[in-house]
Design a protein around this motif. Structure first.
Motif, PDB file in Angstrom:
ATOM      1  N   VAL A 248       0.858  -1.179   0.000  1.00  0.00           N
ATOM      2  CA  VAL A 248       0.000   0.000   0.000  1.00  0.00           C
ATOM      3  C   VAL A 248       0.896   1.231   0.000  1.00  0.00           C
ATOM      4  O   VAL A 248       1.967   1.224   0.609  1.00  0.00           O
ATOM      5  N   HIS A 249       0.473   2.264  -0.699  1.00  0.00           N
ATOM      6  CA  HIS A 249       1.233   3.517  -0.734  1.00  0.00           C
ATOM      7  C   HIS A 249       0.566   4.489   0.226  1.00  0.00           C
ATOM      8  O   HIS A 249      -0.601   4.852   0.046  1.00  0.00           O
ATOM      9  N   ARG A 250       1.301   4.890   1.256  1.00  0.00           N
ATOM     10  CA  ARG A 250       0.747   5.800   2.261  1.00  0.00           C
ATOM     11  C   ARG A 250       0.535   7.180   1.642  1.00  0.00           C
ATOM     12  O   ARG A 250       1.411   7.714   0.974  1.00  0.00           O
ATOM     13  N   SER A 251      -0.627   7.726   1.869  1.00  0.00           N
ATOM     14  CA  SER A 251      -0.992   9.023   1.310  1.00  0.00           C
ATOM     15  C   SER A 251       0.028  10.090   1.708  1.00  0.00           C
ATOM     16  O   SER A 251       0.525  10.091   2.836  1.00  0.00           O
TER      17      SER A 251
ATOM     18  N   TRP B  61       5.865   3.386   0.608  1.00  0.00           N
ATOM     19  CA  TRP B  61       5.211   2.089   0.424  1.00  0.00           C
ATOM     20  C   TRP B  61       5.372   1.259   1.688  1.00  0.00           C
ATOM     21  O   TRP B  61       6.401   1.337   2.367  1.00  0.00           O
TER      22      TRP B  61
ATOM     23  N   PRO C 260       0.188  -3.672   4.089  1.00  0.00           N
ATOM     24  CA  PRO C 260      -1.064  -3.246   4.723  1.00  0.00           C
ATOM     25  C   PRO C 260      -1.090  -3.698   6.183  1.00  0.00           C
ATOM     26  O   PRO C 260      -0.530  -4.733   6.544  1.00  0.00           O
TER      27      PRO C 260
ATOM     28  N   GLU D 214      -8.938  -2.578   5.382  1.00  0.00           N
ATOM     29  CA  GLU D 214      -8.131  -1.879   4.387  1.00  0.00           C
ATOM     30  C   GLU D 214      -8.232  -2.464   2.993  1.00  0.00           C
ATOM     31  O   GLU D 214      -8.147  -1.735   2.011  1.00  0.00           O
TER      32      GLU D 214
ATOM     33  N   ASN E  27      -8.506  -1.183  -2.525  1.00  0.00           N
ATOM     34  CA  ASN E  27      -8.189  -0.119  -1.577  1.00  0.00           C
ATOM     35  C   ASN E  27      -9.473   0.360  -0.906  1.00  0.00           C
ATOM     36  O   ASN E  27     -10.204   1.159  -1.462  1.00  0.00           O
TER      37      ASN E  27
ATOM     38  N   GLU F  36      -6.182   6.683   3.827  1.00  0.00           N
ATOM     39  CA  GLU F  36      -4.888   6.267   4.358  1.00  0.00           C
ATOM     40  C   GLU F  36      -3.882   5.960   3.254  1.00  0.00           C
ATOM     41  O   GLU F  36      -2.699   6.234   3.388  1.00  0.00           O
ATOM     42  N   HIS F  37      -4.378   5.329   2.162  1.00  0.00           N
ATOM     43  CA  HIS F  37      -3.507   4.890   1.070  1.00  0.00           C
ATOM     44  C   HIS F  37      -4.040   5.440  -0.239  1.00  0.00           C
ATOM     45  O   HIS F  37      -5.224   5.293  -0.529  1.00  0.00           O
TER      46      HIS F  37
ATOM     47  N   ILE G 258      -2.599   0.913  -4.142  1.00  0.00           N
ATOM     48  CA  ILE G 258      -2.119  -0.408  -3.746  1.00  0.00           C
ATOM     49  C   ILE G 258      -1.558  -1.044  -5.005  1.00  0.00           C
ATOM     50  O   ILE G 258      -2.005  -0.726  -6.113  1.00  0.00           O
TER      51      ILE G 258
END
Length: 167
Positions: A18-21, A31, A34, A55, A96, A101-102, A105
């Motif tokens: 997952v790529h964190r915002s 990255w 999860p 998530e 997602n 949050e992300h 993905i």
């Protein structure tokens, strides 16, 4: 100390990240696997199951999950203990479900992890240490379980991607 749990869903030599915002206070624009905080009264495995459902919209098969290792960050009140788990089997297709949050993905080849900006420096080595899965047993179980819809209805068709396989 904050206790966090993450799960490595692995399929065909790729791991789901997952790529964190970029707007996140902690570890923005990086990255990660999860997961999330372990709540009071929860075991790590219970928290992992809850976080994967919240998530990604998948149900992990608890018996297929095993502790992969631990990562540590920060100190004092900001210390974070991360329990990293391998999830060999799940039901559902990861999506997602936490866009706040992300912002993305992605299935990433395990050999490509070193080239990504990751939350924890030791994450790539930990994921690379995963044993090769027994594809036969895992895939058969996923097909069987994926034929059951959330309401308990059983479908008679092949799930076609319901196991979270990379496309």
């Amino acid at each position: 100390m904050h206790v966090v749990v993450t799960g490595a869903l692995v399929e065909n030599g790729a791991v789901l990240l997952v790529h964190r915002s970029p707007t996140r206070r902690a570890y923005p624009d990086l990255w990660d696997l999860p997961g999330g905080h372990v709540e009071a009264g929860e075991s790590e495995l219970q928290a992992l199951a809850r976080e994967m459902r919240e998530e990604l919209g998948v149900e992990i098969v608890a018996e297929s999950s095993s502790r992969l290792g631990d990562l540590h960050a920060g100190s004092g009140e900001d210390a974070v203990h991360v329990g990293v788990w391998q999830v060999a089997d799940w039901v559902g297709s990861p999506t997602n479900r936490a866009p706040d949050e992300h912002d993305d993905i992605a299935w990433v080849g395990i050999s490509e992890l070193g080239g990504l900006p990751l939350v924890h420096g030791g994450l790539a080595a930990l994921v690379r240490s995963l044993p090769e899965p027994d594809h036969g047993a895992s895939s058969a179980h996923r097909r069987e379980k994926a034929g059951h819809l959330e309401d308990g209805t059983v479908t008679d068709r092949e799930p076609g991607g319901q196991n979270g396989s990379p496309s």
